[in-house]
Scaffold this motif. Structure first.
Motif, PDB file in Angstrom:
ATOM      1  N   VAL A  60       0.880  -1.158   0.000  1.00 35.20           N
ATOM      2  CA  VAL A  60       0.000   0.000   0.000  1.00 35.20           C
ATOM      3  C   VAL A  60       0.924   1.215   0.000  1.00 35.20           C
ATOM      4  N   ALA A  61       0.774   2.051  -1.032  1.00 36.49           N
ATOM      5  CA  ALA A  61       1.685   3.187  -1.180  1.00 36.49           C
ATOM      6  C   ALA A  61       1.026   4.294  -1.978  1.00 36.49           C
ATOM      7  N   ARG A  62       1.715   5.437  -2.021  1.00 40.24           N
ATOM      8  CA  ARG A  62       1.276   6.593  -2.796  1.00 40.24           C
ATOM      9  C   ARG A  62       2.355   6.937  -3.807  1.00 40.24           C
ATOM     10  N   ILE A  63       1.946   7.364  -4.992  1.00 39.84           N
ATOM     11  CA  ILE A  63       2.897   7.840  -5.985  1.00 39.84           C
ATOM     12  C   ILE A  63       3.237   9.281  -5.623  1.00 39.84           C
ATOM     13  N   ASP A  79      -0.154  11.131  -4.890  1.00 44.61           N
ATOM     14  CA  ASP A  79      -0.506  11.232  -3.471  1.00 44.61           C
ATOM     15  C   ASP A  79      -1.844  10.607  -3.092  1.00 44.61           C
ATOM     16  N   VAL A  80      -2.249   9.563  -3.826  1.00 38.72           N
ATOM     17  CA  VAL A  80      -3.461   8.803  -3.495  1.00 38.72           C
ATOM     18  C   VAL A  80      -3.032   7.380  -3.141  1.00 38.72           C
ATOM     19  N   GLU A  81      -3.456   6.913  -1.978  1.00 36.57           N
ATOM     20  CA  GLU A  81      -3.062   5.584  -1.521  1.00 36.57           C
ATOM     21  C   GLU A  81      -3.722   4.505  -2.380  1.00 36.57           C
ATOM     22  N   ILE A 105       5.832   5.997  -2.063  1.00 40.78           N
ATOM     23  CA  ILE A 105       6.158   6.162  -0.650  1.00 40.78           C
ATOM     24  C   ILE A 105       5.164   5.338   0.166  1.00 40.78           C
ATOM     25  N   HIS A 106       5.703   4.654   1.149  1.00 41.01           N
ATOM     26  CA  HIS A 106       4.892   3.799   2.025  1.00 41.01           C
ATOM     27  C   HIS A 106       5.111   4.236   3.463  1.00 41.01           C
ATOM     28  N   GLY A 107       4.042   4.221   4.244  1.00 41.75           N
ATOM     29  CA  GLY A 107       4.124   4.489   5.670  1.00 41.75           C
ATOM     30  C   GLY A 107       3.127   3.612   6.398  1.00 41.75           C
TER      31      GLY A 107
END
Length: 99
Positions: free
Chosen positions: A7-10, A67-69, A31-33
């Motif tokens: 699960v990440a965002r571009i 910036d959308v998961e 980016i993953h958090g």
């Protein structure tokens, strides 16, 4: 087995490019958090990873908003034969991949 679901965002995209054989390649930085448990201790995990999608899925990947998961599935491979850097090669995108 080399399989990764993330699960990440571009957060950054490169222009769609084509291989000499005409295969479209879409590249981006993800980016993953998250919060993970290791040895019964919660820890915050954050990282960036280079990713790419080739062929038919490249257009779908390239059209995704920043910036959308999302959930991405694929495999890890070296950036090139002589590199130690890894790239996440995406072959599935969707929200139902976590099942």
């Amino acid at each position: 087995m080399n399989q990764l679901k993330l699960v990440a965002r571009i957060v950054e995209k490169s222009a769609l490019r084509y291989t000499p054989a005409g295969v479209p390649i879409a590249a981006a930085v993800l980016i993953h958090g998250s919060q993970q448990t290791e040895a019964n201790i919660d820890r915050k995990v954050e990282f960036e990873i280079n990713a790419q999608a080739a062929g038919n899925i490249s257009k779908e990947f390239d059209d995704l908003p920043l910036d959308v998961e999302m959930v991405f599935a694929g495999f890890l491979a070296r950036k090139n034969r002589n590199s130690k850097s890894l790239v996440f090669h995406i072959n599935e995108i969707g929200t139902n991949l976590l099942d």
